[in-house]
Design an enzyme around this catalytic site. Sequence first.
Site, PDB file in Angstrom:
ATOM      1  CE  LYS A 182      -1.265   1.490   4.334  1.00 55.37           C
ATOM      2  NZ  LYS A 182      -0.938   2.894   4.621  1.00 55.37           N
ATOM      3  CG  ASN A 183       2.492   2.680   3.425  1.00 55.16           C
ATOM      4  OD1 ASN A 183       1.457   3.135   3.185  1.00 55.16           O
ATOM      5  ND2 ASN A 183       2.972   2.528   4.852  1.00 55.16           N
ATOM      6  CB  CYS A 221      -2.624   6.685  11.476  1.00 52.03           C
ATOM      7  SG  CYS A 221      -3.144   5.100  10.290  1.00 52.03           S
ATOM      8  NE  ARG A 247       1.740  10.401  10.492  1.00 51.18           N
ATOM      9  CZ  ARG A 247       1.033   9.567   9.862  1.00 51.18           C
ATOM     10  NH1 ARG A 247      -0.022   9.436   9.999  1.00 51.18           N
ATOM     11  NH2 ARG A 247       1.760   8.882   8.845  1.00 51.18           N
ATOM     12  CG  ASP A 266       3.944   1.184  10.094  1.00 45.84           C
ATOM     13  OD1 ASP A 266       3.647   2.326  10.700  1.00 45.84           O
ATOM     14  OD2 ASP A 266       4.318   1.308   8.703  1.00 45.84           O
ATOM     15  NE  ARG A 286      -6.566   5.305   6.404  1.00 51.55           N
ATOM     16  CZ  ARG A 286      -5.820   6.322   6.934  1.00 51.55           C
ATOM     17  NH1 ARG A 286      -6.254   6.776   7.968  1.00 51.55           N
ATOM     18  NH2 ARG A 286      -4.654   6.623   6.321  1.00 51.55           N
TER      19      ARG A 286
END
Length: 463
Positions: free
Chosen positions: A28-29, A144, A149, A340, A437
Site C-alpha cells: 500500500k505504501n 493515522c 505528524r 508500524d 485502510r
Amino acid sequence: MFQTDSIIIKGIAGKKTLRGEVHIKGAKNAILKAMAASILFDEAIKLQNISDTADIESMLDLLAGLGAKVKKERSKEVKRKDEEKDGGNGKKNDRNDKLFIDASNLSSTDLDPDISRSMRSSIVATGPLLARYGKVSFPVPGGCVIGARPIDLFLEAYKKMGASIVEKDGMFDITAPKGGLKGTDIFFTIQTVTGTETLMITAVLAKGTTTLRNCAMEPEIQSVAEWLNACGAKIEGAGTTTITIHGGKLLKAKKPYTAIPDRIEAASFLFLGALCADDFLVSKCEPRHLESTTNFLSNSGVPLVIGKDFIHIKGNGKLKNYSFKSTNIRTHEYPGFVTDLQPIAAVYLSQVSGESIIFETIFEGRFKYVDDLNKLGADIKIMNPREILVTGPTLCKALPAGQELTAHDIRAGFAIVLAALCAEGNSVIKNVHLIDRGYESLEKTLTSLGADVRRVHGEEVTD
Ligand code: EPZ
C-alpha cells in the site's frame, strides 16, 4: 462517509489452531506514492499487483477529484482464483488488482479537503502538482493519529525550490516561481518516508539537479524510483541516504508499475502465525525486506523457514508461546524495527515469558492500544509517551461483558485483532474502517485460516 463496521472474533485462548497460507498483496505504501506520481506523466499509467484497500480507493478519489481519469480492473490470475474459490459458480468478487490513471490533463490543483484530512499520503500529490502546474492548494493532511505528524520538512523543501507559501485558516496555497521549481540541495533534519518520496517525485519536474540528504531508505522508495527511471526519470541513490535527481522532463509510461510485496502486511501475519498457528505459510513476500521481524522472531524461538519469496512457520504447534523469549524493541527507520509493527509486537510480547521494553523512537502517540490490551488481561505499563513495559505471559481472558475493543489506527487495529484471537471468548472490535485502510478483507483472510470471525455492518456516518 464510512461504515462503522465492527468485527466479532471468537478467541482461540492461546491454542495454535490456525493453519494455512496468506498471499501477500502489493505494498500500500508504495502504490499510494506511485499513484501520486501519475501527475509526472503525459499519458495514462498502469499499476499492477494492487491491494484492494481503502487508502488506495481514497487516493483514486483524490486524483479523480483533480480531473484524472481512473479505472480499476481485475487481472486474469485474480479472476481465475476467484472462480476457483467460488467453485466456478460465477459469484462476483470485487477484488481489483490493476489500476489505470491518466493524470496528463488535470482540471484542478486543489486537493479535496475531506480526503486530505483523512489520509496523510495525500500530501505526496502536492509536490508533482506544484512542479507541473505551478500551484497547489490543500489543508493540513490528517491520517493515522499516531503523533503530531507535522509537514514542516515538505514546506521548507518547497521554499528552497523557490515556492511561495501562504497559510490561512488551516489551508495552504503554494505557488512555484515563474519558470517552475528549481533543483536545489535539501537536507532532511529527520528521516521522513513520505517527505523523501514526495521531494524525489517533485524533483523529477524541477529544473536542474536536486540532491536530497538524510533520506529515508524504505524499500518502497527504491521501488518507485526504479519504475520512474524506467519511464525516463533520472534518479540516483534511492534506497540510500543521498538521492540525486536530474529533473525537468515529463515522463512516458514505458512500463507499468508493479508493486513490491507489502512488508508490513507480511510481518503482521508472521506475528499472528507465531502466536496462533501451527503450520503457516506467508507467501509472495520479499524476505529481504523483513529481516528486522524474522530476526526478532527467530531470536525469540519461533521456528521459521525462510525461502526466496516465502516464510514458513513450521512445527510451531508443539511450542508453547510462554516458551518463547522476550526481547526489548527500539523502533527505527528501515532496516531497523518498524514502528508500524510495535503494537503487534506488544501483543506478541504479552504472550511470551518475561519483561520487555518497547521504545518508540518515531512517533510520540503510538500507545493508544495499550488500554484495550490491558482490558484483555495484559500487563503493560506506559512508562512515558515513548516507552512501555510489557510483562508476559498474560492476555487470555475473555473481554468483560458489554465491553468493546477499538481499532485506533491501521496497525493498532491489527494488534487488537491479534489480541482478540489470542484471548478467550468473543471480542467485539469497532472502527474496522481503519483496519480496512491497510489490510484487504482481513476477516476473509482470517476465516480462510480457520478463525471464527464475523463482520457486522454498521450505519453509514459522516466522519
Ligand atoms: C510513513 O509515514 C508511513 N505512511 C507510515 O505508515 C509509517 O508509520 C511511517 O512512514 C514510518 O515508517 C506512508 O507511507 C503512507 P515519516 P510518514 O514522515 O511518511 C516526522 C501505516 O500504517 N516528520 O517518515 O508520514 C514525523 O512526525 C502508516 O501504513 C516531521 O517532523 O512518516 C515522524 O516523527 C502509518 N516533519 C518522523 O518524521 C515532517 O515534515 C517520521 O515520519 C515530516 C515528518
